[in-house]
Design an enzyme around this catalytic site. Sequence first.
Site, PDB file in Angstrom:
ATOM      1  N   ASP A 110       0.669  19.991  -4.230  1.00 29.38           N
ATOM      2  CA  ASP A 110       0.802  18.884  -3.420  1.00 29.38           C
ATOM      3  C   ASP A 110       0.844  17.670  -3.007  1.00 29.38           C
ATOM      4  O   ASP A 110      -0.230  17.120  -3.665  1.00 29.38           O
ATOM      5  CB  ASP A 110       1.269  20.215  -2.189  1.00 29.38           C
ATOM      6  CG  ASP A 110       0.226  20.427  -1.404  1.00 29.38           C
ATOM      7  OD1 ASP A 110      -0.510  19.816  -2.320  1.00 29.38           O
ATOM      8  OD2 ASP A 110       0.535  21.198  -0.577  1.00 29.38           O
ATOM      9  N   HIS A 162       2.440  29.638   4.316  1.00 30.31           N
ATOM     10  CA  HIS A 162       3.502  28.266   3.069  1.00 30.31           C
ATOM     11  C   HIS A 162       1.950  28.367   2.313  1.00 30.31           C
ATOM     12  O   HIS A 162       0.646  28.759   1.559  1.00 30.31           O
ATOM     13  CB  HIS A 162       3.078  27.581   3.729  1.00 30.31           C
ATOM     14  CG  HIS A 162       2.040  26.009   4.452  1.00 30.31           C
ATOM     15  ND1 HIS A 162       2.016  25.977   5.161  1.00 30.31           N
ATOM     16  CD2 HIS A 162       0.675  25.877   3.270  1.00 30.31           C
ATOM     17  CE1 HIS A 162       1.238  25.279   5.775  1.00 30.31           C
ATOM     18  NE2 HIS A 162       0.558  24.902   4.514  1.00 30.31           N
ATOM     19  N   GLU A 187       7.527  25.759   3.155  1.00 28.26           N
ATOM     20  CA  GLU A 187       7.275  26.335   4.268  1.00 28.26           C
ATOM     21  C   GLU A 187       8.090  27.249   4.072  1.00 28.26           C
ATOM     22  O   GLU A 187       8.886  28.008   3.562  1.00 28.26           O
ATOM     23  CB  GLU A 187       7.824  25.385   5.378  1.00 28.26           C
ATOM     24  CG  GLU A 187       6.648  23.583   5.762  1.00 28.26           C
ATOM     25  CD  GLU A 187       5.302  23.994   6.227  1.00 28.26           C
ATOM     26  OE1 GLU A 187       4.767  25.762   6.469  1.00 28.26           O
ATOM     27  OE2 GLU A 187       4.513  23.459   6.962  1.00 28.26           O
ATOM     28  N   ASP A 239       1.139  29.729   8.513  1.00 26.27           N
ATOM     29  CA  ASP A 239       2.291  30.304   8.165  1.00 26.27           C
ATOM     30  C   ASP A 239       2.974  30.837   7.169  1.00 26.27           C
ATOM     31  O   ASP A 239       4.431  30.978   6.523  1.00 26.27           O
ATOM     32  CB  ASP A 239       3.493  29.359   8.741  1.00 26.27           C
ATOM     33  CG  ASP A 239       3.719  28.265   8.120  1.00 26.27           C
ATOM     34  OD1 ASP A 239       2.843  27.956   7.324  1.00 26.27           O
ATOM     35  OD2 ASP A 239       4.310  27.057   8.399  1.00 26.27           O
TER      36      ASP A 239
HETATM   37  C1  GLP Z   1      -2.616  22.898   3.310  1.00 22.55           C
HETATM   38  C2  GLP Z   1      -2.272  23.005   2.049  1.00 22.55           C
HETATM   39  C3  GLP Z   1      -2.236  24.446   1.357  1.00 22.55           C
HETATM   40  C4  GLP Z   1      -3.304  24.782   1.797  1.00 22.55           C
HETATM   41  C5  GLP Z   1      -3.020  25.126   3.533  1.00 22.55           C
HETATM   42  C6  GLP Z   1      -4.606  25.912   4.585  1.00 22.55           C
HETATM   43  O1  GLP Z   1      -1.300  22.129   3.677  1.00 22.55           O
HETATM   44  N1  GLP Z   1      -1.143  22.114   1.333  1.00 22.55           N
HETATM   45  O2  GLP Z   1      -2.250  24.260   0.329  1.00 22.55           O
HETATM   46  O3  GLP Z   1      -3.443  26.335   1.548  1.00 22.55           O
HETATM   47  O4  GLP Z   1      -3.669  23.426   4.008  1.00 22.55           O
HETATM   48  O5  GLP Z   1      -5.722  25.185   4.491  1.00 22.55           O
HETATM   49  P1  GLP Z   1      -7.517  25.351   4.542  1.00 22.55           P
HETATM   50  O6  GLP Z   1      -7.779  25.596   3.492  1.00 22.55           O
HETATM   51  O7  GLP Z   1      -7.922  24.257   5.362  1.00 22.55           O
HETATM   52  O8  GLP Z   1      -7.022  26.540   5.747  1.00 22.55           O
END
Ligand code: GLP
Length: 239
Positions: free
Chosen positions: A66, A134, A139, A132
């Site tokens: 992404d 995702h 989402e 959440d």
């Molecule tokens: C973002 C990314 C996800 C990731 C998530 C969790 O929103 N788009 O790909 O898995 O955050 O992030 P973190 O690893 O910092 O908790």
Amino acid sequence: MKIIIDTKENVAKRAAQRYVELLANKPDAVLGGATGSTPVDLYKELVRLNKAGEISFKDAKSFNLDEYVGLEGTHDQSYRYFMNDNLFNHIDIKMENTHVPSGIDIECPEKYDEEIKAAGGVDMQLLGIGVDGHIGFNEPGTPWDSLTHIVELEQNTREVNSRFFSSIDEVPTHAVTMGIKTIMNARSIILMATGSSKAEIVKAFIEGPITTEVPASILQLHPFTEVYLDYDAAALLSK
Ligand code: GLP
């Protein structure tokens, strides 16, 4: 789903060994990349292994999950910048073989699925998970058959991610993300989650019903998914 529970440090090391095995068997493998704070230790370990000559990315390709809409790859909060800074600049992968969806050229996001297909499909997709549920930026409510598409970010996701920006107003409102189907098309998947803030959603996606309200719950149906958890993230699992 195979669940691996260990210390945060060992989780990164053990996940890194999956890359060692994959690239030893298939040097031109297609890797699915992820951003966020969770994979940082894994990427450090991959850099170390690469410098030690224990793994080579010279024929590998990568496709990231992404990107924020509106951020150039040179912006220090773009996911392209993150990948270059945490991994690509420090390993022997060819930069032209690395792909991150463009947050600027967003006319036909589903073209990204065609590029992945043309490269042979993703062999191993790395995922983190949002609080959440995702995955990528899919989402709650995202249809299971979604391909790469533009999404409006939930306020909660923007708040959580605002820790990397100077204020919440600077967090983009939209992102481009591989869809759920794009992710499920990968031959194997590694999801990593660490820390107590992920404990509830980890329980929900592993032990709860398969529902679009918890996007990661679809992974229960993927034949080759491994979930790497530290003790804090695994704390609420019943088995
Ligand atoms: C973002 C990314 C996800 C990731 C998530 C969790 O929103 N788009 O790909 O898995 O955050 O992030 P973190 O690893 O910092 O908790």
